[in-house]
Design a protein around this motif. Structure first.
Motif, PDB file in Angstrom:
ATOM      1  N   PHE A  83      77.348  30.820   4.427  1.00 42.70           N
ATOM      2  CA  PHE A  83      77.890  29.360   4.260  1.00 42.70           C
ATOM      3  C   PHE A  83      79.062  29.899   2.463  1.00 42.70           C
ATOM      4  N   SER A  84      79.799  28.676   2.751  1.00 43.04           N
ATOM      5  CA  SER A  84      81.489  29.240   1.992  1.00 43.04           C
ATOM      6  C   SER A  84      81.179  28.186   1.577  1.00 43.04           C
ATOM      7  N   ARG A  85      82.507  27.392   0.777  1.00 45.23           N
ATOM      8  CA  ARG A  85      83.125  26.216  -0.506  1.00 45.23           C
ATOM      9  C   ARG A  85      83.735  26.561  -1.815  1.00 45.23           C
ATOM     10  N   THR A  86      85.279  26.265  -1.552  1.00 44.65           N
ATOM     11  CA  THR A  86      85.691  26.548  -2.953  1.00 44.65           C
ATOM     12  C   THR A  86      85.981  25.165  -3.021  1.00 44.65           C
ATOM     13  N   ILE A  87      85.460  25.165  -5.178  1.00 48.50           N
ATOM     14  CA  ILE A  87      85.788  23.500  -5.528  1.00 48.50           C
ATOM     15  C   ILE A  87      86.584  23.807  -6.698  1.00 48.50           C
ATOM     16  N   THR A  88      86.857  22.832  -7.336  1.00 47.96           N
ATOM     17  CA  THR A  88      87.933  23.072  -8.271  1.00 47.96           C
ATOM     18  C   THR A  88      86.652  23.011 -10.108  1.00 47.96           C
ATOM     19  N   ASN A  89      86.745  23.480 -10.499  1.00 50.49           N
ATOM     20  CA  ASN A  89      86.212  23.653 -12.079  1.00 50.49           C
ATOM     21  C   ASN A  89      86.702  23.018 -13.188  1.00 50.49           C
ATOM     22  N   ASP A  90      85.114  22.327 -13.852  1.00 49.17           N
ATOM     23  CA  ASP A  90      85.682  21.140 -14.221  1.00 49.17           C
ATOM     24  C   ASP A  90      85.728  22.137 -15.960  1.00 49.17           C
ATOM     25  N   LEU A  91      86.651  22.682 -16.805  1.00 46.54           N
ATOM     26  CA  LEU A  91      86.257  23.895 -18.140  1.00 46.54           C
ATOM     27  C   LEU A  91      86.175  22.752 -18.948  1.00 46.54           C
ATOM     28  N   SER A  92      86.538  21.387 -19.432  1.00 47.47           N
ATOM     29  CA  SER A  92      86.303  20.984 -20.108  1.00 47.47           C
ATOM     30  C   SER A  92      85.294  20.960 -21.357  1.00 47.47           C
ATOM     31  N   ALA A  93      85.185  19.947 -22.033  1.00 45.31           N
ATOM     32  CA  ALA A  93      84.219  19.750 -23.248  1.00 45.31           C
ATOM     33  C   ALA A  93      82.782  19.325 -22.773  1.00 45.31           C
ATOM     34  N   SER A  94      83.641  18.429 -22.160  1.00 49.24           N
ATOM     35  CA  SER A  94      82.562  17.460 -21.119  1.00 49.24           C
ATOM     36  C   SER A  94      81.544  17.929 -20.691  1.00 49.24           C
ATOM     37  N   GLU A  95      81.301  19.167 -19.832  1.00 45.90           N
ATOM     38  CA  GLU A  95      81.523  20.251 -18.859  1.00 45.90           C
ATOM     39  C   GLU A  95      80.822  20.992 -19.804  1.00 45.90           C
ATOM     40  N   ASN A  96      81.334  21.089 -20.740  1.00 46.35           N
ATOM     41  CA  ASN A  96      80.100  22.178 -21.930  1.00 46.35           C
ATOM     42  C   ASN A  96      81.098  23.588 -21.307  1.00 46.35           C
ATOM     43  N   GLY A  97      82.607  23.641 -20.520  1.00 47.10           N
ATOM     44  CA  GLY A  97      83.677  24.736 -20.034  1.00 47.10           C
ATOM     45  C   GLY A  97      82.891  24.778 -18.813  1.00 47.10           C
ATOM     46  N   GLY A  98      82.067  24.038 -17.795  1.00 49.35           N
ATOM     47  CA  GLY A  98      81.601  24.893 -16.535  1.00 49.35           C
ATOM     48  C   GLY A  98      81.023  23.527 -15.912  1.00 49.35           C
ATOM     49  N   TYR A  99      81.033  23.653 -14.519  1.00 53.76           N
ATOM     50  CA  TYR A  99      80.130  22.517 -13.854  1.00 53.76           C
ATOM     51  C   TYR A  99      78.452  23.487 -13.711  1.00 53.76           C
ATOM     52  N   ASP A 100      77.536  22.610 -13.606  1.00 58.71           N
ATOM     53  CA  ASP A 100      75.839  23.214 -13.487  1.00 58.71           C
ATOM     54  C   ASP A 100      76.097  23.217 -12.114  1.00 58.71           C
ATOM     55  N   ILE A 101      75.745  23.959 -11.352  1.00 61.16           N
ATOM     56  CA  ILE A 101      75.763  24.696 -10.071  1.00 61.16           C
ATOM     57  C   ILE A 101      74.009  24.646  -9.434  1.00 61.16           C
ATOM     58  N   SER A 102      74.088  23.716  -8.348  1.00 64.48           N
ATOM     59  CA  SER A 102      72.945  23.709  -7.904  1.00 64.48           C
ATOM     60  C   SER A 102      73.296  23.922  -6.240  1.00 64.48           C
ATOM     61  N   ILE A 103      72.211  24.455  -5.121  1.00 62.74           N
ATOM     62  CA  ILE A 103      72.697  24.255  -4.045  1.00 62.74           C
ATOM     63  C   ILE A 103      71.649  23.966  -3.116  1.00 62.74           C
ATOM     64  N   GLN A 104      71.420  22.778  -2.261  1.00 64.63           N
ATOM     65  CA  GLN A 104      70.171  21.813  -1.560  1.00 64.63           C
ATOM     66  C   GLN A 104      70.880  22.438  -0.194  1.00 64.63           C
ATOM     67  N   ILE A 105      69.436  23.107   0.725  1.00 65.31           N
ATOM     68  CA  ILE A 105      69.691  24.148   1.849  1.00 65.31           C
ATOM     69  C   ILE A 105      68.518  22.576   2.622  1.00 65.31           C
ATOM     70  N   ASN A 106      68.979  22.390   3.206  1.00 67.82           N
ATOM     71  CA  ASN A 106      68.419  21.265   4.214  1.00 67.82           C
ATOM     72  C   ASN A 106      67.874  21.333   5.539  1.00 67.82           C
ATOM     73  N   ALA A 107      66.738  20.942   6.437  1.00 63.94           N
ATOM     74  CA  ALA A 107      66.061  21.563   7.586  1.00 63.94           C
ATOM     75  C   ALA A 107      67.063  20.910   8.392  1.00 63.94           C
ATOM     76  N   GLU A 108      68.029  21.025   8.516  1.00 67.69           N
ATOM     77  CA  GLU A 108      68.955  20.264   9.241  1.00 67.69           C
ATOM     78  C   GLU A 108      69.933  20.459  10.168  1.00 67.69           C
ATOM     79  N   THR A 109      69.852  21.032  11.547  1.00 68.52           N
ATOM     80  CA  THR A 109      71.421  21.743  12.079  1.00 68.52           C
ATOM     81  C   THR A 109      71.625  20.482  13.362  1.00 68.52           C
ATOM     82  N   GLN A 110      72.956  20.830  14.216  1.00 68.01           N
ATOM     83  CA  GLN A 110      73.160  19.623  14.771  1.00 68.01           C
ATOM     84  C   GLN A 110      72.515  19.544  15.720  1.00 68.01           C
ATOM     85  N   TYR A 111      71.296  20.964  15.776  1.00 71.41           N
ATOM     86  CA  TYR A 111      70.506  19.808  17.187  1.00 71.41           C
ATOM     87  C   TYR A 111      68.872  19.767  16.788  1.00 71.41           C
TER      88      TYR A 111
END
Length: 265
Positions: free
Chosen positions: A81-109
């Motif tokens: 999988f792959s996605r590109t996002i725009t980061n938030d480098l502001s002080a409110s985010e301490n210079g970058g996002y805190d990234i979590s990835i949730q992998i779901n047990a679901e497909t189109q089927y």
């Protein structure tokens, strides 16, 4: 359903019956852009690796008020999988996002859940790091003693069934809800009233059983007669082949074929 975070371990691990991920976050434009990509795999009882094909992946920003949802993507046939996002480098985010990835047990089927009254898929969460503004790699694994890990093995069996139906008909079936583990008085079965599949605890490694019940769903959706076959079991079907005086691999292969044919023909 499975808010268990992956523990970070070496990728050289070949433990049987585990899930594991290999995730890369690539920062560009001085950290202003983050490309989040990776692979999701499951290992069978022999320690062989298989891609978690077609699973949905949610990407979040963890913060003090909860999870901020970014995007959802789908793993391909290689579990990538792959996605590109725009980061938030502001002080409110301490210079970058805190990234979590949730992998779901679901497909189109199919969607794997343990309670069909509230259909929420099993899932895993991989916490990639805090204040991310540079490139990093994360390798994680999880033990298969948990049902939210076993669910992905079941899911891959139904993914194969869904691809077969599409190859034969040219169309994709709607996603079916699968309850695992089913703790009721019946054996594994397809519920024609709710159009749900119910699988017992020990079926997660039995593709014969999983695809057999999925076959009932296919028959029901396409109006194939007979959609409902009463009082049939793998054991009773084996008696038929035993009467043919088959032995060894020949008996096994014919029994295996017949188990699937009970539903699929």
């Amino acid at each position: 359903k499975g808010a268990t975070t992956f523990s970070t371990m070496a990728t050289s691990s070949t433990l049987a019956d585990t899930m594991y991920t290999s995730i890369n976050i690539t920062a560009t434009n001085s950290g202003a852009s983050l490309t989040i990509s990776g692979y999701v795999y499951w290992r069978d009882s022999n320690g062989n690796s298989h891609p978690a094909r077609g699973v949905t992946v949610n990407i979040y920003d963890r913060n003090t008020t909860g999870y901020g949802f970014f995007t959802i993507c789908t793993a391909n046939g290689n579990g990538y999988f792959s996605r590109t996002i725009t980061n938030d480098l502001s002080a409110s985010e301490n210079g970058g996002y805190d990234i979590s990835i949730q992998i779901n047990a679901e497909t189109q089927y199919a969607t794997l859940t343990n309670v069909t009254a509230v259909i929420e898929p099993y899932y895993f969460v991989v916490d990639c790091g805090d204040d991310i503004n540079s490139s990093i790699s994360i390798y994680s694994t999880y033990n298969n003693s948990q049902n939210n890990c076993r669910a992905f093995q079941i899911l891959d069996a139904t993914y194969t069934g869904g691809l077969f139906v599409r190859a034969m008909t040219g169309y994709n079936l709607d996603s079916v809800v699968i309850q695992y583990p089913y703790a009721g008085p019946l054996t594994s079965h397809y519920n024609y009233f709710y159009d749900h599949i119910h699988l017992k605890d020990d079926t997660y490694g039995s593709w014969d059983t999983i695809l057999h019940e999925y076959g009932h769903y296919v028959a029901e959706m396409y109006g194939i007669f007979p959609g409902i076959i009463m009082n049939h079991t793998l054991e009773s079907n084996a008696i038929v082949y035993a009467s043919m005086n088959l032995t060894g691999d020949e008996l096994y292969l014919n029994h295996k074929l017949a188990c699937c044919q009970l539903a699929w023909q």
